[in-house]
Design a protein around this motif. Sequence first.
Motif, short mmCIF file in Angstrom:
data_model
loop_
_atom_site.label_atom_id
_atom_site.label_comp_id
_atom_site.label_asym_id
_atom_site.label_seq_id
_atom_site.Cartn_x
_atom_site.Cartn_y
_atom_site.Cartn_z
N SER A 16 0.82 -1.21 0.00
CA SER A 16 0.00 0.00 0.00
C SER A 16 0.85 1.25 0.00
N VAL A 17 2.01 1.20 0.65
CA VAL A 17 2.91 2.35 0.67
C VAL A 17 3.51 2.59 -0.71
N LEU A 18 3.93 1.53 -1.38
CA LEU A 18 4.59 1.66 -2.68
C LEU A 18 3.66 2.28 -3.73
N ARG A 19 2.36 2.04 -3.59
CA ARG A 19 1.42 2.50 -4.60
C ARG A 19 0.86 3.89 -4.29
N ASN A 20 1.26 4.48 -3.18
CA ASN A 20 0.76 5.80 -2.83
C ASN A 20 1.41 6.86 -3.72
N PRO A 21 0.64 7.56 -4.58
CA PRO A 21 1.24 8.49 -5.55
C PRO A 21 1.97 9.66 -4.90
N SER A 22 1.59 10.05 -3.69
CA SER A 22 2.22 11.19 -3.04
C SER A 22 3.67 10.90 -2.64
N LEU A 23 4.03 9.62 -2.60
CA LEU A 23 5.38 9.25 -2.19
C LEU A 23 6.33 9.08 -3.38
N GLY A 24 5.79 9.15 -4.59
CA GLY A 24 6.66 9.11 -5.76
C GLY A 24 7.47 7.83 -5.90
N ASN A 25 6.82 6.69 -5.81
CA ASN A 25 7.48 5.40 -5.95
C ASN A 25 8.66 5.27 -4.99
N PRO A 26 8.39 5.17 -3.71
CA PRO A 26 9.45 5.19 -2.70
C PRO A 26 10.28 3.92 -2.66
N THR A 27 11.41 4.03 -2.01
CA THR A 27 12.26 2.86 -1.71
C THR A 27 11.97 2.42 -0.29
N ILE A 28 11.74 1.13 -0.12
CA ILE A 28 11.45 0.56 1.20
C ILE A 28 12.65 -0.23 1.67
N VAL A 29 13.11 0.05 2.89
CA VAL A 29 14.19 -0.71 3.51
C VAL A 29 13.65 -1.31 4.80
N VAL A 30 13.52 -2.63 4.85
CA VAL A 30 13.04 -3.33 6.05
C VAL A 30 14.27 -3.77 6.84
N LEU A 31 14.35 -3.28 8.07
CA LEU A 31 15.59 -3.41 8.83
C LEU A 31 15.37 -4.17 10.14
N THR A 32 16.24 -5.13 10.42
CA THR A 32 16.26 -5.82 11.71
C THR A 32 17.70 -5.79 12.22
N ASP A 33 17.92 -6.37 13.39
CA ASP A 33 19.30 -6.38 13.90
C ASP A 33 19.84 -7.80 14.05
N ARG A 34 19.14 -8.78 13.47
CA ARG A 34 19.61 -10.16 13.55
C ARG A 34 19.37 -10.87 12.22
N THR A 35 20.36 -11.62 11.79
CA THR A 35 20.29 -12.31 10.51
C THR A 35 19.11 -13.27 10.46
N GLU A 36 18.87 -13.98 11.56
CA GLU A 36 17.79 -14.96 11.60
C GLU A 36 16.43 -14.29 11.36
N LEU A 37 16.22 -13.13 12.01
CA LEU A 37 14.96 -12.42 11.84
C LEU A 37 14.86 -11.83 10.44
N ASP A 38 15.99 -11.37 9.89
CA ASP A 38 16.02 -10.85 8.52
C ASP A 38 15.60 -11.95 7.54
N ASP A 39 16.14 -13.14 7.72
CA ASP A 39 15.77 -14.27 6.86
C ASP A 39 14.28 -14.60 6.98
N GLN A 40 13.78 -14.56 8.21
CA GLN A 40 12.38 -14.91 8.47
C GLN A 40 11.45 -13.93 7.76
N LEU A 41 11.73 -12.64 7.88
CA LEU A 41 10.89 -11.62 7.24
C LEU A 41 10.99 -11.70 5.72
N PHE A 42 12.22 -11.83 5.22
CA PHE A 42 12.41 -11.89 3.78
C PHE A 42 11.69 -13.10 3.18
N ASP A 43 11.82 -14.25 3.81
CA ASP A 43 11.17 -15.46 3.32
C ASP A 43 9.65 -15.29 3.27
N GLY A 44 9.10 -14.49 4.20
CA GLY A 44 7.66 -14.27 4.21
C GLY A 44 7.20 -13.35 3.10
#
Length: 482
Positions: A16-44
């Motif tokens: 929903s954020v990416l498609r909001n025209p007021s944001l001009g096609n934004p870049t999203i960076v999803v950030l965690t502090d542990r590799t295991e959690l990063d893998d879990q979110l990315f896989d989802g």
Amino acid sequence: MSPASRQGPHRARPSSVLRNPSLGNPTIVVLTDRTELDDQLFDGFVVSELLPEKPRQLTSREELRTELANRRTGGIYFTTLQKFGRTKEEKEKGAKHPTLSERRNIIVIVDEAHRSHYDDLNGYARHLRDALPYATMIAFTGTPISQHDRDTRKVFGDYIHPIYDLTRAVDDGATVAVYYQSRHIPLSLAEGVDAEQLDEEADKVTTGLDEAERERIQQAIAVMNAMYGAPDRLQKLARDIVDHWEARSAEMRPFIDGPGKAMIVCATREICAKLYEQIIAIKSDWHSDAVDQGKIKVVYSGDPSDTGIIKTHVRKPSQQKAVKNRMKDEDDELELIIVKDMLLTGFDAPPLHTLYLDRPMRGALLMQTLARVNRTFRTKQDGLLVGYAPIADNLYAGLQEYTGKDKETKPLGRDLEDAITKVRDLVDTIGNTILGGYAWREGLTARTPRAFLDTALAVVNHLRDPLTPGNQVTDPDEPTAQ
């Protein structure tokens, strides 16, 4: 920058954020502090068909710098806070992290925001802001903290969504309540060492092992090994865990169609390894050298410098992953896992219902650790925290960061003895007050297959009988009297 944070069971929805025209096609960076959690979110997210483009996982500092510096629009990236580290040359020159982009339509979504984002002087959080000075920071956490040097809302701003607290999660059936049972095994404290100091030493053990802090960390580990790892104490601990788990797993079978899983949390890797030896000395059939076999395993990180008993349980990442997957598989024979830090946050194993905690712990880490056993699974009614370390005060202090409703209902850390007392009082009221004039116990003594059913039906009829004392209506205007 427009930071904000909230609590809740749901994760970010970049579509929903990416498609909001007021944001001009934004870049999203999803950030965690542990590799295991990063893998879990990315896989989802990588399997999602709702996103306009496939997300990418940035696995190195160089890759992160190249992508963010060259990207002009769009992009969904998953990475860890540690990738915003400086190079060796930058450190030697005393240079700050280079600016990667001054764009304002970069949105950094920080998960588990209560950790790792409070060093604004010379840490990764500072480097993140130097790299992306105009990015919007949105934070997610179920355990916000409020301390003089670590305050989630001061870093990220106030809540931007109504708080979905722990009580509501239990009421909605999203999680189960967690009860607390103290089975404290006393420590032989050295002269001049008190419980508060042990808490501080435990905090040191959980921090990063960089060169500047290595000596201090080693001293903290030595204190914990001496206090919590005393041979006689470990022997008692192993015996109690074995006995308790055999009883607890049997009690859980009717609810989850199996024994379920348990996690044992120790203060140091050496204690983890030694406790394993004590347990398999009692239950030799629980042991197996094979990664895919055995009823109990130890999981912690290691490096080439590890020796002796600690090295015994150091595994390759692929082997560690195999053990973690076994914990999530309700049909796998693995029932118990011994850890120090790994899997305390971001690890979801629904069959996990019991947590044995034998290390001092407090604050957000304690509450996050408790949440390992509050996942729903089949007809699982609750989770259980068994405290061998003196953590009761820290447990109740941790609840002070939650909503007023959570403080009242204690969805995490309810005292098991209080619950047992309330149940006994309720049973006494029903059996000796409400049914005080009815001989219901005699019906249970009948040696017939229908004894309990017949007694229950007879009790219901007794309670509904107009002649039963207390059922008479004397007011003629009462509807039941007409």
